[in-house]
Design a protein around this motif. Structure first.
Motif, PDB file in Angstrom:
ATOM      1  N   THR A   2       1.310  -1.510  -0.006  1.00  0.00           N
ATOM      2  CA  THR A   2       0.161  -0.273  -0.298  1.00  0.00           C
ATOM      3  C   THR A   2       0.597   0.957  -0.254  1.00  0.00           C
ATOM      4  O   THR A   2       1.326   1.321   0.965  1.00  0.00           O
ATOM      5  N   ARG A   3       0.276   2.351  -1.042  1.00  0.00           N
ATOM      6  CA  ARG A   3       1.068   3.214  -0.868  1.00  0.00           C
ATOM      7  C   ARG A   3       0.117   4.178  -1.289  1.00  0.00           C
ATOM      8  O   ARG A   3      -0.087   5.015  -2.295  1.00  0.00           O
ATOM      9  N   LYS A   4       0.973   5.828  -0.438  1.00  0.00           N
ATOM     10  CA  LYS A   4       0.091   6.775  -0.551  1.00  0.00           C
ATOM     11  C   LYS A   4       1.017   7.862  -1.034  1.00  0.00           C
ATOM     12  O   LYS A   4       1.740   7.774  -0.411  1.00  0.00           O
ATOM     13  N   VAL A   5       0.597   8.714  -1.675  1.00  0.00           N
ATOM     14  CA  VAL A   5       1.285   9.871  -2.349  1.00  0.00           C
ATOM     15  C   VAL A   5       0.474  11.263  -1.944  1.00  0.00           C
ATOM     16  O   VAL A   5      -0.155  11.049  -2.184  1.00  0.00           O
ATOM     17  N   PHE A   6       1.442  11.174  -1.603  1.00  0.00           N
ATOM     18  CA  PHE A   6       1.249  13.258  -0.829  1.00  0.00           C
ATOM     19  C   PHE A   6       1.331  14.547  -1.791  1.00  0.00           C
ATOM     20  O   PHE A   6       3.096  14.324  -1.678  1.00  0.00           O
ATOM     21  N   SER A 134      -3.978  19.990   1.563  1.00  0.00           N
ATOM     22  CA  SER A 134      -3.746  18.171   0.879  1.00  0.00           C
ATOM     23  C   SER A 134      -4.579  18.567  -0.559  1.00  0.00           C
ATOM     24  O   SER A 134      -5.478  19.098  -0.541  1.00  0.00           O
TER      25      SER A 134
END
Length: 135
Positions: A2-6, A134
Motif C-alpha cells: 500500500t502506498r499513498k502519495v502526498f 492537501s
C-alpha cells in the motif's frame, strides 16, 4: 504493498513580521509543521508538569519520596525544555539576516522571558492560521 502519495500545495503566504519598539523583525512566511509540533508538545508537557508539581508540593507529606528537591529538579528540567523549544521556534521563524538584530533588540530593551514567550505564541498563532492544503 500500500502506498499513498502526498502532494501538498502551499496556500498564499503573507508577510510575517513584528515590531519591537520600532525595530521590525522579519520572519519566514511558513515554518515546518514539525517545529510547531515540537514547540507545542514541549510547552504543553511543561505546563502539565508545572501544574502537577504545584499540586504535589501542596500535598507532599514528610514521608513521601518526592521531596522539594526532586520537585525543584522536575520543574527546572521542564522549564529548561520549554525555554529550548521557544528558542528553537524563534530561531526557525526569524529570517537569518534578522536573527542577530532580534537578539540585540531583546537585550537592549531588557525584554524578559514572558515578553519573548508572547512573541513565540503570536508566531504559533500566525503559522497555524496559514496551513498547507492537501490536493
Amino acid at each position: 504493498m500500500t502506498r499513498k502519495v502526498f502532494a501538498f500545495e502551499k496556500k498564499d503566504t503573507k508577510d510575517v513580521s513584528f515590531d519591537l519598539g520600532g525595530v521590525v523583525i522579519h520572519c519566514r512566511p511558513q515554518v515546518s509543521g514539525l517545529v510547531l509540533m515540537e514547540f507545542t508538545s514541549v510547552a504543553m508537557t511543561s505546563l502539565a508538569k508545572s501544574e502537577d508539581a504545584k499540586v504535589r508540593m501542596q500535598t507532599t507529606h514528610p514521608d513521601d519520596d518526592a521531596g522539594p528537591d526532586e520537585l525543584d529538579r522536575d520543574m527546572a528540567q521542564s522549564a529548561g525544555n520549554a525555554t529550548r523549544a521557544l528558542y528553537d521556534l524563534l530561531q526557525e521563524s526569524i529570517i537569518k539576516s534578522d536573527w542577530q538584530l532580534f537578539k540585540d533588540t531583546v537585550a537592549d530593551q531588557g525584554l524578559g522571558i514572558e515578553d519573548v514567550s508572547e512573541i513565540g505564541m503570536w508566531l504559533v498563532q500566525e503559522y497555524t492560521a496559514n496551513p498547507t492544503v492537501s490536493r
